[in-house]
Design a protein around this motif. Structure first.
Motif, mmCIF file in Angstrom:
data_model
loop_
_atom_site.group_PDB
_atom_site.id
_atom_site.type_symbol
_atom_site.label_atom_id
_atom_site.label_comp_id
_atom_site.label_asym_id
_atom_site.label_seq_id
_atom_site.Cartn_x
_atom_site.Cartn_y
_atom_site.Cartn_z
ATOM 1 N N ALA A 684 0.836 -1.209 0.000
ATOM 2 C CA ALA A 684 0.000 0.000 0.000
ATOM 3 C C ALA A 684 0.873 1.262 0.000
ATOM 4 O O ALA A 684 0.357 2.371 0.056
ATOM 5 N N ASN A 685 2.191 1.033 -0.015
ATOM 6 C CA ASN A 685 3.173 2.133 -0.016
ATOM 7 C C ASN A 685 2.999 3.031 1.207
ATOM 8 O O ASN A 685 3.028 4.257 1.104
ATOM 9 N N LYS A 686 2.827 2.407 2.363
ATOM 10 C CA LYS A 686 2.680 3.139 3.618
ATOM 11 C C LYS A 686 3.968 3.039 4.429
ATOM 12 O O LYS A 686 4.561 1.965 4.543
ATOM 13 N N GLN A 687 4.377 4.168 4.979
ATOM 14 C CA GLN A 687 5.545 4.187 5.843
ATOM 15 C C GLN A 687 5.112 3.877 7.280
ATOM 16 O O GLN A 687 4.093 4.375 7.757
ATOM 17 N N PHE A 688 5.903 3.069 7.970
ATOM 18 C CA PHE A 688 5.570 2.672 9.332
ATOM 19 C C PHE A 688 6.839 2.148 9.993
ATOM 20 O O PHE A 688 7.873 1.964 9.347
ATOM 21 N N ASP A 689 6.764 1.916 11.286
ATOM 22 C CA ASP A 689 7.893 1.364 12.039
ATOM 23 C C ASP A 689 7.521 -0.019 12.553
ATOM 24 O O ASP A 689 6.357 -0.285 12.862
ATOM 25 N N TRP A 690 8.535 -0.882 12.669
ATOM 26 C CA TRP A 690 8.241 -2.206 13.202
ATOM 27 C C TRP A 690 9.451 -2.774 13.922
ATOM 28 O O TRP A 690 10.589 -2.363 13.675
ATOM 29 N N ALA A 691 9.182 -3.695 14.841
ATOM 30 C CA ALA A 691 10.240 -4.353 15.617
ATOM 31 C C ALA A 691 9.868 -5.822 15.798
ATOM 32 O O ALA A 691 8.738 -6.140 16.188
ATOM 33 N N ILE A 692 10.811 -6.686 15.502
ATOM 34 C CA ILE A 692 10.616 -8.126 15.663
ATOM 35 C C ILE A 692 11.572 -8.622 16.739
ATOM 36 O O ILE A 692 12.764 -8.308 16.717
ATOM 37 N N TYR A 693 11.045 -9.408 17.700
ATOM 38 C CA TYR A 693 11.856 -9.917 18.806
ATOM 39 C C TYR A 693 12.091 -11.425 18.612
ATOM 40 O O TYR A 693 11.168 -12.229 18.763
ATOM 41 N N PRO A 694 13.330 -11.798 18.271
ATOM 42 C CA PRO A 694 13.633 -13.209 17.993
ATOM 43 C C PRO A 694 13.375 -14.109 19.191
ATOM 44 O O PRO A 694 13.757 -13.791 20.329
ATOM 45 N N ASP A 695 12.703 -15.224 18.927
ATOM 46 C CA ASP A 695 12.485 -16.298 19.908
ATOM 47 C C ASP A 695 11.693 -15.848 21.131
ATOM 48 O O ASP A 695 11.740 -16.503 22.183
ATOM 49 N N LYS A 696 10.972 -14.753 21.033
ATOM 50 C CA LYS A 696 10.129 -14.295 22.150
ATOM 51 C C LYS A 696 8.681 -14.683 21.880
ATOM 52 O O LYS A 696 8.196 -14.588 20.755
ATOM 53 N N ASN A 697 8.006 -15.116 22.950
ATOM 54 C CA ASN A 697 6.629 -15.574 22.792
ATOM 55 C C ASN A 697 5.639 -14.402 22.904
ATOM 56 O O ASN A 697 6.024 -13.236 22.775
ATOM 57 N N HIS A 698 4.404 -14.703 23.179
ATOM 58 C CA HIS A 698 3.350 -13.680 23.183
ATOM 59 C C HIS A 698 3.586 -12.599 24.236
ATOM 60 O O HIS A 698 3.136 -11.470 24.088
ATOM 61 N N GLY A 699 4.312 -12.944 25.302
ATOM 62 C CA GLY A 699 4.588 -11.979 26.367
ATOM 63 C C GLY A 699 5.785 -11.086 26.088
ATOM 64 O O GLY A 699 5.953 -10.059 26.746
ATOM 65 N N ILE A 700 6.649 -11.447 25.144
ATOM 66 C CA ILE A 700 7.852 -10.683 24.773
ATOM 67 C C ILE A 700 8.618 -10.242 26.032
ATOM 68 O O ILE A 700 8.579 -9.075 26.430
ATOM 69 N N TYR A 701 9.295 -11.177 26.666
ATOM 70 C CA TYR A 701 10.059 -10.875 27.881
ATOM 71 C C TYR A 701 11.292 -11.770 27.945
ATOM 72 O O TYR A 701 11.489 -12.646 27.109
ATOM 73 N N GLY A 702 12.109 -11.537 28.943
ATOM 74 C CA GLY A 702 13.331 -12.313 29.145
ATOM 75 C C GLY A 702 14.552 -11.424 29.069
ATOM 76 O O GLY A 702 14.747 -10.705 28.087
ATOM 77 N N GLY A 703 15.375 -11.445 30.131
ATOM 78 C CA GLY A 703 16.567 -10.599 30.174
ATOM 79 C C GLY A 703 16.177 -9.126 30.147
ATOM 80 O O GLY A 703 15.340 -8.680 30.929
ATOM 81 N N LYS A 704 16.756 -8.377 29.238
ATOM 82 C CA LYS A 704 16.485 -6.937 29.125
ATOM 83 C C LYS A 704 15.368 -6.631 28.122
ATOM 84 O O LYS A 704 15.158 -5.466 27.759
ATOM 85 N N THR A 705 14.666 -7.666 27.671
ATOM 86 C CA THR A 705 13.710 -7.491 26.576
ATOM 87 C C THR A 705 12.636 -6.454 26.897
ATOM 88 O O THR A 705 12.376 -5.545 26.104
ATOM 89 N N ARG A 706 11.975 -6.595 28.056
ATOM 90 C CA ARG A 706 10.888 -5.672 28.391
ATOM 91 C C ARG A 706 11.396 -4.231 28.488
ATOM 92 O O ARG A 706 10.731 -3.296 28.030
ATOM 93 N N LEU A 707 12.555 -4.061 29.083
ATOM 94 C CA LEU A 707 13.126 -2.715 29.221
ATOM 95 C C LEU A 707 13.392 -2.113 27.843
ATOM 96 O O LEU A 707 13.056 -0.955 27.573
#
Length: 721
Positions: A684-707
């Protein structure tokens, strides 16, 4: 005059300095964690309870026994410092029926949201002896006579004999991604919220279990990157909306003879066994069976000898029937049941044949927890929203529906753990301004006997931050809908200024975010944003819970339509406030809330300036069968309900700033949702930002991940809002 002005400015400066700013490091490393009572368990044979305490100085844990009447510690049943095998601590514990043995789990390894494997030890309370009995098994449970333990391993069921130390296999056909015995499959665990699908009869003579045949269920694959040269691939059965579910069957195993019988459920087609347990009659098993649309529920009573089933209770609903965990059998096998059949969740009493004897509670409010029944006084104890949908109070009432007594008296959220004789209860209470407290109260009138635990140290610690408070309000939209909301304003709020607004919501069916209880971790983040000049608002729109079945179920077949309308309409109302900059309104959500935030930004492009969507469903066709079909039926039956309300189909409307976030190992809302959303936005030629967290589940946590995650989101808010 100049001197006076200087003194005034100095005084104001000192006042401003008194507010210590919150930091993300403090928030996401647990600096504001409230004290509680860990693993509180009421004993059944004595007027006592146990708590799992931790001694940080010796790095040990204790299972301590307390007296309900005095709150005094009677003894330490177990101290891990005396048992090297438990040096890593206690993950959980359960008692045998006679309370002479404790089954202790440690070295737990998670599987999905609720499931895990662990090592298990049996502890003899009298002799203080500990022995390891099982390694990396699932859901072990003592037989009622305390002589055996039933458990699951590698998709099969076993019985461990405590005297001989030998295990006997009940099933042998278990196979990964094919056959599961006694443990639920992925979708049952996630959506029906239980893992152990087997149960002992009251006389220890039989075990009933559910068998899952998932050979025809489509398989989902997920790469796990790790740190090796090549990633691993996890494959598991995941039925998406409209796809084949596991075939379930119900079986009864005779412990003495080893014979198995299958319960005849041939009258059902494409169905769920949502709950199963033995009744007080050792030869009567019960099960809750739902059709695939989940709008017809049968409560079955099954003869343990013949395996013949009969329907004792049926519930139907135009939308869906909620499964209840409040089924309680009395001594004569009559039973207590909760239902929304009069439009609100209430308590009902049925005789053992399923004939209605009495509706125990009535009114335009909901029973939110069932605590128990006192046989001696014929009294039911429960929690409800009788004083407002954002509040919770504890009550007692006669089984005949008379002599109701309110046992809690503070506005906020009250809950209770009752003593076995129902003379006392441990009352937990919190509100948006009062952190959790635990007191001992009398069950007859709610009178407080004494305080057990408070969080005065946390209250004192928070004083230097001079935090703003949550203001509770009702927002009336232009369409006339009255919606519960809370608002957090900066402490130095100035009504003559214009503030940006950051909205947060979840909005899933039956959920609630606007509740008068203590702060969660996100609340501290919102208050940090308030310290930095933002107003944060949360609105519970149509489809959320605790305001009656009609309010909750109005979104049926249109999941995401009315909820999105309400967030957009609420934003318009908020934008009309004199102190709000209507051109600077953003929205954030996680999971269902991420689905909502995406839709709000796309469909409400002229209202919202930015949105953050974490782990969102972007197309309901990608999500699991049980959850999605409960509200939308199948895509084959209701294609427009799926497609009109899925944000992936509205990306062309994006005008504002969008941040999309997902973990690659999300077994629940698959990263496929975001990957296909990204492709749709790109095309759709839309500009946006995104972030992918490797090997993180639905909660996206572990180590410094949440911070790191919350730092990214905070920076995005500051930049875009």
């Amino acid at each position: 005059m100049k001197k006076l002005l200087f003194v005034l400015l100095l005084f104001m400066s000192m006042g401003m300095q008194a507010q210590t700013p919150l930091t993300l490091e403090e928030i996401y490393t647990g600096a504001f964690r409230a004290k509680g009572m860990d693993e509180l368990q009421a004993m059944k044979l004595s007027n006592q309870y146990t708590v799992l305490n931790t001694d940080r100085s010796t790095r040990s844990q204790q299972i301590d026994l307390y007296d309900y009447a005095t709150l005094k510690k009677i003894s330490t049943l177990l101290d891990t410092k005396n048992h090297q095998a438990l040096s890593e601590g206690i993950d959980s514990y359960t008692f045998s029926s006679d309370e002479k043995q404790i089954l202790i789990a440690n070295n737990s390894s998670p599987i999905y949201r609720h499931s895990f494997t662990a090592d298990y030890y049996v502890y003899e309370v009298a002799t203080k002896s500990l022995r390891k009995v099982l390694e990396q098994v699932q859901e072990p449970i003592f037989s009622p006579d305390g002589t055996k333990i039933a458990y699951a391993k590698s998709n099969n069921l076993f019985i461990y004999d405590l005297a001989s130390g030998q295990s006997t296999a009940l099933t042998t056909d278990g196979e990964k991604n094919a056959i599961i015995n006694g443990i639920t499959d992925w979708v049952y665990e996630e959506e029906f919220a239980f893992v152990r699908a087997f149960d002992w009869s009251k006389d220890s003579q039989k075990i009933a279990f559910i068998r899952f045949d998932e050979r025809e269920v489509p398989e989902f694959s997920m790469d796990v990157y790790g740190k090796n040269l090549y990633p691993n691939q996890e494959r598991f059965k995941y039925p998406k909306a409209g796809e084949k579910n596991a075939l379930v069957s119900l079986h009864i195993y005779d412990v003495k003879t080893g014979a198995k019988k299958e319960v005849n459920l041939s009258q059902y087609n494409d169905f769920y066994i949502a709950r199963m347990r033995w009744t007080n009659d050792a030869n009567v098993l019960c099960a809750q069976v739902l059709n695939r649309h989940q709008n017809n529920l049968d409560l079955l009573f099954i003869d343990g000898t013949t395996a013949v089933a009969q329907v004792v209770l049926n519930e139907k609903d135009k939308a869906y029937v909620d499964v209840t965990d409040n089924l309680t059998f009395l001594k004569d096998n009559s039973f207590i049941w909760t239902s929304e059949k009069d439009g609100w969740n209430h308590i009902y009493l049925y005789d053992k044949t399923g004939k209605l004897k009495n509706q125990v509670t009535k009114g335009n409010w909901e029973v939110t927890a069932y605590y128990g029944f006192d046989e001696k006084t014929k009294t039911v104890f429960y929690q409800s929203t009788e004083n407002g949908s954002t509040l919770r109070d504890v009550y007692r009432i006669g089984l005949d529906g008379k002599k109701k007594v309110k046992l809690s008296n503070q506005a906020g959220t009250s809950a209770a753990t009752f003593s076995p004789n129902f003379e006392f209860f441990i009352h937990s209470y919190s509100s948006a301004t009062v952190p959790p407290t635990y007191t001992l109260n009398q069950a007859k009138d709610g009178a407080q006997v004494q305080r057990i635990v408070d969080n005065s140290a946390l209250t004192e610690k928070l004083k230097k931050y001079d935090l703003p408070t949550k203001e509770f309000l009702v927002i009336t939209t232009e369409k006339g809908h009255q919606l519960n909301a809370w608002m957090i304003k900066p402490k130095n709020f100035d009504a003559t200024k214009k503030y940006p607004v950051f909205m947060y919501q979840y909005s899933g069916p039956g959920s609630q975010q606007v509740a008068n209880d203590w702060l969660d971790t996100n609340d501290y983040w919102f208050m940090m944003l308030a310290q930095q000049g933002y107003i944060t608002v949360c609105v519970d729109g149509r489809g959320t819970g605790f305001k009656g079945a009609a309010f909750k179920k109005c979104t049926q077949k249109e999941l995401g339509k009315y909820e999105v309308e309400d967030q957009i309409d609420a934003a318009k109302v908020i934008g009309s406030y004199a102190y709000v900059d209507k051109n600077r309104i953003g929205i954030f959500g996680w999971s269902y809330g991420g689905f909502m935030a995406s839709n709000c930004l796309f469909k409400g492009a002229d209202v919202f300036k930015m949105a953050i969507a974490v782990a969102p469903v972007t197309n309901w066709r990608f999500y699991d069968s049980i959850y999605t079909e409960r509200y939308l039926q199948t895509p084959q039956e209701n294609p427009s309900g799926y497609d009109e309300n899925s944000p992936i189909n509205h990306v062309s409307k994006l005008k504002g700033s969008f941040l999309l976030i997902h973990g690659t190992a999300d077994d629940n809302v698959h990263v496929q949702n975001s990957m296909q959303m990204i492709e749709a936005l790109v095309q759709a030629n839309k500009q946006f930002d995104w972030a992918i967290y490797p090997d993180k589940n639905h909660g996206i946590y572990g180590g410094k991940t949440r911070l790191q995650l919350y730092t990214k989101m905070t920076n995005f808010i500051k930049e875009k809002l």
